[in-house]
Write a protein that holds these residues in place. Structure first.
Motif, PDB file in Angstrom:
ATOM      1  N   THR A  96      -4.839   6.017  -2.096  1.00 39.04           N
ATOM      2  CA  THR A  96      -4.029   5.163  -1.662  1.00 39.04           C
ATOM      3  C   THR A  96      -3.692   4.368  -3.213  1.00 39.04           C
ATOM      4  OG1 THR A  96      -4.350   4.925   0.613  1.00 39.04           O
ATOM      5  CG2 THR A  96      -3.429   2.929  -0.394  1.00 39.04           C
TER       6      THR A  96
ATOM      7  N   LYS B 188      -9.411   6.475  -0.381  1.00 39.16           N
ATOM      8  CA  LYS B 188      -8.385   6.468   0.852  1.00 39.16           C
ATOM      9  C   LYS B 188      -7.133   7.496   0.127  1.00 39.16           C
ATOM     10  CE  LYS B 188      -9.881   2.199   2.672  1.00 39.16           C
ATOM     11  NZ  LYS B 188      -9.758   0.851   3.242  1.00 39.16           N
TER      12      LYS B 188
ATOM     13  N   GLN C 181       0.168   4.960   0.853  1.00 40.36           N
ATOM     14  CA  GLN C 181      -0.902   6.103   1.369  1.00 40.36           C
ATOM     15  C   GLN C 181      -0.241   7.547   1.054  1.00 40.36           C
ATOM     16  OE1 GLN C 181      -2.854   5.682   4.953  1.00 40.36           O
ATOM     17  NE2 GLN C 181      -4.244   7.145   4.242  1.00 40.36           N
TER      18      GLN C 181
ATOM     19  N   SER D   3      -7.306   3.300  -4.642  1.00 43.01           N
ATOM     20  CA  SER D   3      -8.661   3.814  -4.034  1.00 43.01           C
ATOM     21  C   SER D   3      -8.709   5.209  -3.996  1.00 43.01           C
ATOM     22  CB  SER D   3      -8.650   3.218  -2.563  1.00 43.01           C
ATOM     23  OG  SER D   3      -9.754   3.864  -1.885  1.00 43.01           O
TER      24      SER D   3
ATOM     25  N   SER E 248       0.888  -1.319   0.242  1.00 45.47           N
ATOM     26  CA  SER E 248      -0.058   0.076   0.020  1.00 45.47           C
ATOM     27  C   SER E 248       0.836   1.227  -0.090  1.00 45.47           C
ATOM     28  CB  SER E 248      -0.809  -0.120   1.218  1.00 45.47           C
ATOM     29  OG  SER E 248      -1.881  -1.131   1.394  1.00 45.47           O
TER      30      SER E 248
END
Length: 122
Positions: free
Chosen positions: A76, A74, A22, A71, A20
């Motif tokens: 992300t 998010k 972010q 996403s 991930s």
């Protein structure tokens, strides 16, 4: 701008990981985003990028095993890695990618995260 990768680790050959990234400071859906990897002493290899329209590119070495996604909610970017091989061992970086594939093999331009280590070993 801050880009924080997570999800790396030690995994056995054939296993899976989801990385991930972010992001804060800009909206990932407004920029081409990608993942690159580097083994100490070797050059940077771009493995995947996702573009504003949602299309994606992959390095030949990872096609069919890696899947990039994002996403918007998010902010992300993800990299799903399946059927891991020992040669996938590297530090994986999230970065802005630009529209050309592959992007330049240098971390001197664009925005980059700090990297997350992926180690594939039995």
């Amino acid at each position: 701008v801050q880009m924080v990768e997570s999800g790396g680790g030690l995994v056995q050959p054939g296993g899976s990981l989801r990385l991930s990234c972010q992001v804060s400071g800009f909206t990932v859906s407004n920029y081409p985003m990608g993942w690159a990897r580097q083994v100490p002493g070797k050059g940077l290899e771009w493995v995947s990028a996702i573009y504003i329209d949602g299309s994606a590119n992959y390095a030949d070495s990872v096609k069919g095993r890696f899947t990039i996604s994002r996403s918007n909610a998010k902010n992300t970017v993800y990299l799903q890695i399946d059927r891991l091989k020992p040669e996938d061992t590297a530090v994986y970086y999230c970065a802005t990618a630009g529209n050309k594939w592959p992007p330049p093999s240098s971390r001197s331009s664009g925005s980059w995260g700090q990297g997350t280590q992926v180690t594939v070993s039995s």
